[in-house]
Design a protein around this motif. Structure first.
Motif, PDB file in Angstrom:
ATOM      1  N   ALA A 175       2.736 -28.278   0.298  1.00 54.26           N
ATOM      2  CA  ALA A 175       2.287 -29.574  -0.203  1.00 54.26           C
ATOM      3  C   ALA A 175       0.920 -29.451  -0.868  1.00 54.26           C
ATOM      4  N   THR A 176       0.674 -30.358  -1.814  1.00 52.35           N
ATOM      5  CA  THR A 176      -0.640 -30.418  -2.459  1.00 52.35           C
ATOM      6  C   THR A 176      -1.548 -31.412  -1.745  1.00 52.35           C
ATOM      7  N   THR A 177      -1.114 -31.896  -0.606  1.00 53.00           N
ATOM      8  CA  THR A 177      -1.904 -32.826   0.190  1.00 53.00           C
ATOM      9  C   THR A 177      -1.905 -32.360   1.634  1.00 53.00           C
ATOM     10  N   TYR A 178      -2.136 -33.263   2.574  1.00 51.42           N
ATOM     11  CA  TYR A 178      -2.233 -32.907   3.988  1.00 51.42           C
ATOM     12  C   TYR A 178      -1.111 -33.570   4.777  1.00 51.42           C
ATOM     13  N   PHE A 179      -0.892 -33.055   5.969  1.00 50.03           N
ATOM     14  CA  PHE A 179       0.156 -33.571   6.844  1.00 50.03           C
ATOM     15  C   PHE A 179      -0.441 -34.584   7.819  1.00 50.03           C
ATOM     16  N   SER A 180       0.354 -35.550   8.169  1.00 49.88           N
ATOM     17  CA  SER A 180      -0.079 -36.439   9.243  1.00 49.88           C
ATOM     18  C   SER A 180      -0.121 -35.639  10.538  1.00 49.88           C
ATOM     19  N   GLY A 181      -0.850 -36.156  11.538  1.00 46.17           N
ATOM     20  CA  GLY A 181      -0.929 -35.454  12.814  1.00 46.17           C
ATOM     21  C   GLY A 181       0.433 -35.177  13.420  1.00 46.17           C
ATOM     22  N   PRO A 182       1.312 -36.197  13.522  1.00 45.57           N
ATOM     23  CA  PRO A 182       2.649 -35.950  14.072  1.00 45.57           C
ATOM     24  C   PRO A 182       3.461 -34.957  13.245  1.00 45.57           C
ATOM     25  N   ALA A 183       3.289 -34.992  11.916  1.00 43.73           N
ATOM     26  CA  ALA A 183       4.041 -34.066  11.056  1.00 43.73           C
ATOM     27  C   ALA A 183       3.609 -32.625  11.302  1.00 43.73           C
TER      28      ALA A 183
END
Length: 234
Positions: A175-183
């Motif tokens: 991904a070019t962004t970040y993951f949510s904590g749960p993800a």
């Protein structure tokens, strides 16, 4: 007195003569033994020296070949990084398809094989399929999202389904962004390599794809890092 001295002198001379004869005999005997021993041993000594020279030469050639090959591989890798390098700003304006193609290029740069893009309306949760350099099969999901957007856990779950569907060994979410904590937690618990923006930057700058596994699931920066991202991307 004179007679006694002459007698002692004669005895001393005889002793010296006996020692001299004994030394001469011992020397001759040693010489004979040495010649006999050398005639038996010298072929083995010469053979050992020859084998040692061949082994030493072979080792030197092997080391030289390894050095040259290693330097050549590093040079090719560096050139591939230079040729394929894109700034994150350039990546951010790519289309989804262009980003998938770029991920394919990075995989091939790192020695992955059979890499192909399969993304589309009926991709079954997969954008890229191929094999890692060690031969393990892989499926990759690519998301070219804006940096301020988060990857939800449901999209990571979809990738897990794709791993089962395609019967591959490794699932990777790029991904070019970040993951949510749960993800991120779900990815770590299910052995999914979650490549967020920072790790993608490392990959783009020359780190190999397999090496990113060492930092998988270790968080996405501290509070100050998150605040800096928010200031940068809104």
């Amino acid at each position: 007195m004179a007679v006694a001295q002459k007698r002692r002198g004669a005895v001393a001379r005889k002793r010296r003569e006996r020692r001299l004869r004994s030394g001469t005999i011992a020397g001759v005997t040693s010489g004979v033994l040495l010649v006999a021993f050398w005639s038996v041993v010298w072929p083995y000594l010469v053979g050992a020296l020859v084998l040692g020279g061949v082994a030493g030469g072979g080792w030197w050639l092997w080391r030289t070949d390894r050095f040259i090959r290693g330097g050549d591989r590093q040079w090719r890798h560096d050139e591939a990084v230079k040729a394929g390098h894109r700034t994150l700003a350039e990546v951010d304006v790519m289309t989804g398809t262009e980003f998938e193609d770029f991920v394919v290029e990075l995989c091939r740069r790192d020695g992955c094989t059979d890499v192909r893009r399969v993304g589309g309306s009926h991709d079954n949760g997969a954008d890229v399929l191929g094999r890692l350099p060690d031969g393990r099969s892989m499926v990759i999901q690519c998301k070219r999202y804006a940096p301020k957007r988060k990857i939800p856990s449901r999209e990571v779950r979809d990738l897990l389904g794709a791993k089962v569907h395609f019967k591959v060994d490794v699932a990777i979410f790029v991904a070019t962004t970040y993951f949510s904590g749960p993800a991120e937690k779900f990815a770590a618990e299910n052995d999914i390599l979650a490549v967020h923006r920072d790790h993608f930057g490392l990959w783009n700058n020359g780190a190999s794809l397999p090496s990113l596994g060492a930092v998988n699931g270790l968080g996405q920066g501290d509070r100050r890092h998150r605040e800096r991202r928010k200031e940068t991307y809104g």
